[in-house]
Design an enzyme around this catalytic site. Sequence first.
Site, PDB file in Angstrom:
ATOM      1  N   LYS A  41       4.750   7.848  -2.879  1.00 31.29           N
ATOM      2  CA  LYS A  41       3.364   6.935  -2.547  1.00 31.29           C
ATOM      3  C   LYS A  41       2.340   7.457  -3.660  1.00 31.29           C
ATOM      4  CE  LYS A  41      -0.139   6.838   1.184  1.00 31.29           C
ATOM      5  NZ  LYS A  41      -1.008   7.786   0.541  1.00 31.29           N
ATOM      6  N   LYS A  46       2.892  13.037  -7.890  1.00 28.22           N
ATOM      7  CA  LYS A  46       3.909  12.856  -8.546  1.00 28.22           C
ATOM      8  C   LYS A  46       3.708  13.557  -9.839  1.00 28.22           C
ATOM      9  CE  LYS A  46       3.983   8.446  -7.902  1.00 28.22           C
ATOM     10  NZ  LYS A  46       2.707   8.602  -7.097  1.00 28.22           N
ATOM     11  N   LYS A  72      -2.232   4.154 -16.565  1.00 27.94           N
ATOM     12  CA  LYS A  72      -3.427   5.136 -16.611  1.00 27.94           C
ATOM     13  C   LYS A  72      -3.026   6.192 -17.431  1.00 27.94           C
ATOM     14  CE  LYS A  72      -3.273   7.660 -12.100  1.00 27.94           C
ATOM     15  NZ  LYS A  72      -2.122   7.085 -11.652  1.00 27.94           N
ATOM     16  N   ASP A 159       4.396   3.823  -5.521  1.00 27.71           N
ATOM     17  CA  ASP A 159       5.834   3.589  -4.683  1.00 27.71           C
ATOM     18  C   ASP A 159       6.080   2.122  -5.132  1.00 27.71           C
ATOM     19  OD1 ASP A 159       3.756   2.242  -3.423  1.00 27.71           O
ATOM     20  OD2 ASP A 159       4.396   3.055  -1.624  1.00 27.71           O
TER      21      ASP A 159
END
Length: 300
Positions: A41, A46, A72, A159
């Site tokens: 998510k 992550k 980004k 995700d």
Amino acid sequence: MTTTLTPPSSRREDGDGSVQVHQDASLKIEEGALVIAVYGKGGIGKSTTSSNLSAAFSKLGKRVLQIGCDPKHDSTFTLTHKMVPTVIDILEEVDFHSEELQPEDFVFEGFNGVMCVESGGPPAGTGCGGYVTGQTVKLLKEHHLLEDTDVVIFDVLGDVVCGGFAAPLQHANYCLIVTANDFDSIFAMNRIVQAIQAKAKNYKVRLGGVVANRSAETDQIDKFNERTGLRTMAHFRDVDAIRRSRLKKCTIFEMDKDEEGVEAVQNEYLRLAQNMLDHVEPLEAESLKDREIFDLLGFD
């Protein structure tokens, strides 16, 4: 280490007829490298997980390459201590004549020798993330940068498991799903499991397991794992040193071991890395229908 998996024989299209981005077969990452795609998510951690895991593999003596797949381009800044130029930006500077590039133009050395690449992405609404991933792997292969690599980690946007941002799954041996012990994170995890099931029909990727992040408890994750056939590979509690490490633009392995929780987090990352090298077995998990998740995790 054992990373080679036999590709499935099924010829069915990914997602049973859905439109997918397919990579050129010649761009396959060489057998021998352990290739991990990290999903979860949005905002779940992550990039922090990927960078600290890359650092852990390097501490175990492995040659590591981390590829950030988010426009980004902030996947590797704790490894390099800066925001590095992206592949797509560098290609644009040479009018997409990749033969004019040298490895040092787009590969940057980070903590403990980890090699870092930020693929970047097209402006919103103007292109495909899968194309950018493909161009990144193509560049790495053209310059023979994957031949001496033991571990490749793809850190993938949010995700988003459809189309272009599912492209790293076409290169990976295993997918690690980062989640928290809450409904929204687990709901997103279930959709990622569905994506792995679709990709596994035609590619070698398999589920490696779950990383529980920012969670004091894991009871909801455990309940979901038991129902679907997943397993938790590592558990990181909400340790403030992890948050502060990102503010300091460094990995957890560069933090003072005497700070509260730091050594325990370092050891958990080292354990996860070693398990991925030695003990991980592909999972044949079964995703749930949306209504089933509500019934499983909801309260009356």
